[in-house]
Design a protein around this motif. Sequence first.
Motif, PDB file in Angstrom:
ATOM      1  N   ALA A  45       9.730   7.869  36.960  1.00 39.95           N
ATOM      2  CA  ALA A  45       9.123   9.037  35.550  1.00 39.95           C
ATOM      3  C   ALA A  45       9.879  10.821  35.727  1.00 39.95           C
ATOM      4  O   ALA A  45       9.618  10.793  35.014  1.00 39.95           O
ATOM      5  N   ARG A  46       9.974  10.606  37.311  1.00 36.48           N
ATOM      6  CA  ARG A  46      10.710  12.382  37.275  1.00 36.48           C
ATOM      7  C   ARG A  46      11.683  12.105  36.778  1.00 36.48           C
ATOM      8  O   ARG A  46      12.702  13.052  36.415  1.00 36.48           O
ATOM      9  N   LEU A  47      13.293  10.764  36.940  1.00 39.41           N
ATOM     10  CA  LEU A  47      14.222  11.134  36.162  1.00 39.41           C
ATOM     11  C   LEU A  47      14.348  10.966  34.756  1.00 39.41           C
ATOM     12  O   LEU A  47      14.961  12.229  34.699  1.00 39.41           O
ATOM     13  N   SER A  48      13.548  10.893  34.805  1.00 41.28           N
ATOM     14  CA  SER A  48      13.235  10.595  32.441  1.00 41.28           C
ATOM     15  C   SER A  48      12.519  11.490  31.961  1.00 41.28           C
ATOM     16  O   SER A  48      12.195  11.591  30.956  1.00 41.28           O
ATOM     17  N   GLY A  49      12.429  12.240  32.944  1.00 43.42           N
ATOM     18  CA  GLY A  49      10.916  13.210  32.612  1.00 43.42           C
ATOM     19  C   GLY A  49       9.548  13.394  32.430  1.00 43.42           C
ATOM     20  O   GLY A  49       8.692  13.861  30.926  1.00 43.42           O
ATOM     21  N   LEU A  50       8.652  11.400  32.169  1.00 45.24           N
ATOM     22  CA  LEU A  50       7.861  11.958  32.146  1.00 45.24           C
ATOM     23  C   LEU A  50       6.884  11.417  32.942  1.00 45.24           C
ATOM     24  O   LEU A  50       7.764  11.042  33.974  1.00 45.24           O
ATOM     25  N   SER A  51       5.588  10.852  32.604  1.00 46.57           N
ATOM     26  CA  SER A  51       4.142  10.701  33.331  1.00 46.57           C
ATOM     27  C   SER A  51       4.226   9.249  33.748  1.00 46.57           C
ATOM     28  O   SER A  51       4.452   8.483  33.376  1.00 46.57           O
ATOM     29  N   VAL A  52       3.667   9.109  35.547  1.00 45.46           N
ATOM     30  CA  VAL A  52       3.990   8.230  35.966  1.00 45.46           C
ATOM     31  C   VAL A  52       2.807   7.610  35.474  1.00 45.46           C
ATOM     32  O   VAL A  52       3.404   6.187  34.652  1.00 45.46           O
ATOM     33  N   ASP A  53       1.644   7.744  34.914  1.00 44.66           N
ATOM     34  CA  ASP A  53       1.157   6.675  33.792  1.00 44.66           C
ATOM     35  C   ASP A  53       1.504   6.429  32.551  1.00 44.66           C
ATOM     36  O   ASP A  53       1.265   5.639  32.410  1.00 44.66           O
ATOM     37  N   TYR A  54       2.133   7.255  31.908  1.00 43.58           N
ATOM     38  CA  TYR A  54       3.450   6.733  30.806  1.00 43.58           C
ATOM     39  C   TYR A  54       3.330   5.237  31.008  1.00 43.58           C
ATOM     40  O   TYR A  54       4.280   4.940  30.627  1.00 43.58           O
ATOM     41  N   VAL A  55       5.046   5.890  31.976  1.00 43.50           N
ATOM     42  CA  VAL A  55       6.331   4.780  32.614  1.00 43.50           C
ATOM     43  C   VAL A  55       4.617   3.205  32.515  1.00 43.50           C
ATOM     44  O   VAL A  55       5.335   2.775  32.482  1.00 43.50           O
ATOM     45  N   VAL A  56       3.747   3.805  33.468  1.00 45.73           N
ATOM     46  CA  VAL A  56       2.944   2.251  33.826  1.00 45.73           C
ATOM     47  C   VAL A  56       2.461   1.826  32.493  1.00 45.73           C
ATOM     48  O   VAL A  56       2.794   0.527  31.934  1.00 45.73           O
ATOM     49  N   GLN A  57       2.014   2.501  31.212  1.00 45.57           N
ATOM     50  CA  GLN A  57       1.541   2.628  30.142  1.00 45.57           C
ATOM     51  C   GLN A  57       3.074   1.790  29.985  1.00 45.57           C
ATOM     52  O   GLN A  57       2.625   0.186  28.670  1.00 45.57           O
ATOM     53  N   LEU A  58       4.131   1.899  29.310  1.00 46.07           N
ATOM     54  CA  LEU A  58       4.490   1.239  28.924  1.00 46.07           C
ATOM     55  C   LEU A  58       5.669  -0.498  29.705  1.00 46.07           C
ATOM     56  O   LEU A  58       5.851  -1.006  28.420  1.00 46.07           O
ATOM     57  N   GLU A  59       5.116  -0.374  29.838  1.00 39.54           N
ATOM     58  CA  GLU A  59       5.462  -1.272  31.265  1.00 39.54           C
ATOM     59  C   GLU A  59       4.612  -2.315  31.010  1.00 39.54           C
ATOM     60  O   GLU A  59       4.717  -3.589  30.945  1.00 39.54           O
ATOM     61  N   GLN A  60       3.594  -1.875  30.708  1.00 37.52           N
ATOM     62  CA  GLN A  60       2.591  -2.811  30.762  1.00 37.52           C
ATOM     63  C   GLN A  60       2.041  -3.617  29.273  1.00 37.52           C
ATOM     64  O   GLN A  60       1.513  -4.346  28.819  1.00 37.52           O
ATOM     65  N   GLY A  61       2.295  -2.754  28.570  1.00 41.03           N
ATOM     66  CA  GLY A  61       2.494  -2.817  26.896  1.00 41.03           C
ATOM     67  C   GLY A  61       1.503  -1.965  26.189  1.00 41.03           C
ATOM     68  O   GLY A  61       1.025  -2.211  25.603  1.00 41.03           O
ATOM     69  N   ARG A  62       0.663  -1.294  27.291  1.00 39.01           N
ATOM     70  CA  ARG A  62      -0.599  -0.338  26.492  1.00 39.01           C
ATOM     71  C   ARG A  62      -0.213   0.491  25.528  1.00 39.01           C
ATOM     72  O   ARG A  62      -0.686   1.247  24.751  1.00 39.01           O
ATOM     73  N   ALA A  63       0.951   1.301  25.807  1.00 38.04           N
ATOM     74  CA  ALA A  63       1.806   2.253  25.025  1.00 38.04           C
ATOM     75  C   ALA A  63       2.981   1.634  23.559  1.00 38.04           C
ATOM     76  O   ALA A  63       4.247   0.637  25.089  1.00 38.04           O
ATOM     77  N   ARG A  64       2.475   1.087  23.160  1.00 38.40           N
ATOM     78  CA  ARG A  64       3.580   0.844  21.919  1.00 38.40           C
ATOM     79  C   ARG A  64       4.887   1.405  20.471  1.00 38.40           C
ATOM     80  O   ARG A  64       5.651   0.410  20.585  1.00 38.40           O
ATOM     81  N   HIS A  65       4.841   2.538  21.179  1.00 41.58           N
ATOM     82  CA  HIS A  65       5.351   3.520  20.159  1.00 41.58           C
ATOM     83  C   HIS A  65       6.109   4.523  20.825  1.00 41.58           C
ATOM     84  O   HIS A  65       5.691   5.629  20.243  1.00 41.58           O
ATOM     85  N   PRO A  66       6.617   4.094  21.565  1.00 35.89           N
ATOM     86  CA  PRO A  66       7.993   5.217  22.062  1.00 35.89           C
ATOM     87  C   PRO A  66       9.012   5.650  21.776  1.00 35.89           C
ATOM     88  O   PRO A  66       9.218   5.186  20.720  1.00 35.89           O
ATOM     89  N   SER A  67       8.403   6.924  21.742  1.00 36.67           N
ATOM     90  CA  SER A  67       9.462   7.721  20.401  1.00 36.67           C
ATOM     91  C   SER A  67      10.750   7.515  21.626  1.00 36.67           C
ATOM     92  O   SER A  67      11.556   6.970  22.091  1.00 36.67           O
ATOM     93  N   ALA A  68      12.221   7.966  19.804  1.00 35.86           N
ATOM     94  CA  ALA A  68      13.357   8.002  20.598  1.00 35.86           C
ATOM     95  C   ALA A  68      13.833   8.595  20.975  1.00 35.86           C
ATOM     96  O   ALA A  68      14.616   8.062  22.280  1.00 35.86           O
ATOM     97  N   GLN A  69      13.205  10.082  22.151  1.00 36.37           N
ATOM     98  CA  GLN A  69      13.630  10.920  23.274  1.00 36.37           C
ATOM     99  C   GLN A  69      12.992  10.232  24.090  1.00 36.37           C
ATOM    100  O   GLN A  69      13.893  10.095  25.093  1.00 36.37           O
ATOM    101  N   VAL A  70      12.213   9.682  24.213  1.00 36.72           N
ATOM    102  CA  VAL A  70      11.835   9.207  25.292  1.00 36.72           C
ATOM    103  C   VAL A  70      12.242   7.502  25.511  1.00 36.72           C
ATOM    104  O   VAL A  70      12.541   7.373  27.117  1.00 36.72           O
ATOM    105  N   VAL A  71      12.945   6.885  24.427  1.00 35.20           N
ATOM    106  CA  VAL A  71      13.695   5.542  24.724  1.00 35.20           C
ATOM    107  C   VAL A  71      15.529   6.312  24.937  1.00 35.20           C
ATOM    108  O   VAL A  71      15.798   5.853  26.117  1.00 35.20           O
TER     109      VAL A  71
END
Length: 303
Positions: A45-71
């Motif tokens: 999360a720190r390396l990519s400029g994201l929140s830890v909670d958002y990284v958890v949501q992405l890995e668990q499939g609760r955040a389904r539509h990351p932007s191109a900037q996030v990817v």
Amino acid sequence: MTCMATTNHFGIALRGWRERVSPGDCGVATDGGRRIPGLRREELARLSGLSVDYVVQLEQGRARHPSAQVVTALARALRLDPAERDHLFRCARLAPPATGNVSRQVPARVHQLVNRLGDNPTAVFAADWTLVGWNGMWSATVGDPRTYGWDEGNLVAAMFRSRGGPAEVPIAAWPVRSWAGDEAEEEDLVADLRVTAAAHPHDGRLASFVDHLRRSNPRFKRLWSNGSARAHVGDRKTIEHPLVGDIDVDLDVLMPAGTDLRVVTYTAGAETTGAEKIDALRAARDASRTSPSRLNSEMPKVG
């Protein structure tokens, strides 16, 4: 990492790559007492400029539509190679980022592939159909490419030279005819070139090349405007060879994984007249060893 047949392709890939990457390679200091390999979620999360909670949501499939900037940020933090980065984009249901200029580099594994095809006439083209290499059997079968006179060593440019009557200049050292006809062959090449142009929108040289053909050749302009876009995968041809006569061959276009090169090879069916004639050319080449072969990591322009 290959996406598994589950609904959370993105999360599976993200977690696998996070656990694979070495913290030291990413500049993350460790105390030496880590019990699990790879990066922790908070570190990613720190390396990519994201929140830890958002990284958890992405890995668990609760955040389904990351932007191109996030990817993009995640791919950079995880040190993904281009193929893995593109895979992550596709798992996010996003188009992979456009690449830069068309490469004319021939990787070592493509050299190895051409060597394994050494008994068959084989040439290597860049994605814009610039000839970057060939083997001795190619020269023996369709002539030395250095005699072709192609503008910038490019097959598409050669295809759209002015045509007219029996005195037209052959594409190769001698005529090579498509069984489908000139129009179908030209359309296949233009459709393939359009795929390359879309994949390399920032390549100024390619854009200028296409613009020049559109302005200078009505046939190219008409075919370019029809919108066809597809990879050129093969053809059936007759080579009008000056020594052994007509040779009927199959043309196959191979695209080695991880490259956008086109490896073009001619083959003839077993126990056919075409196979016998290619065998005769191979024997003559082996006897003289004068047929030029050129396959270097970066081929000089042919023309």
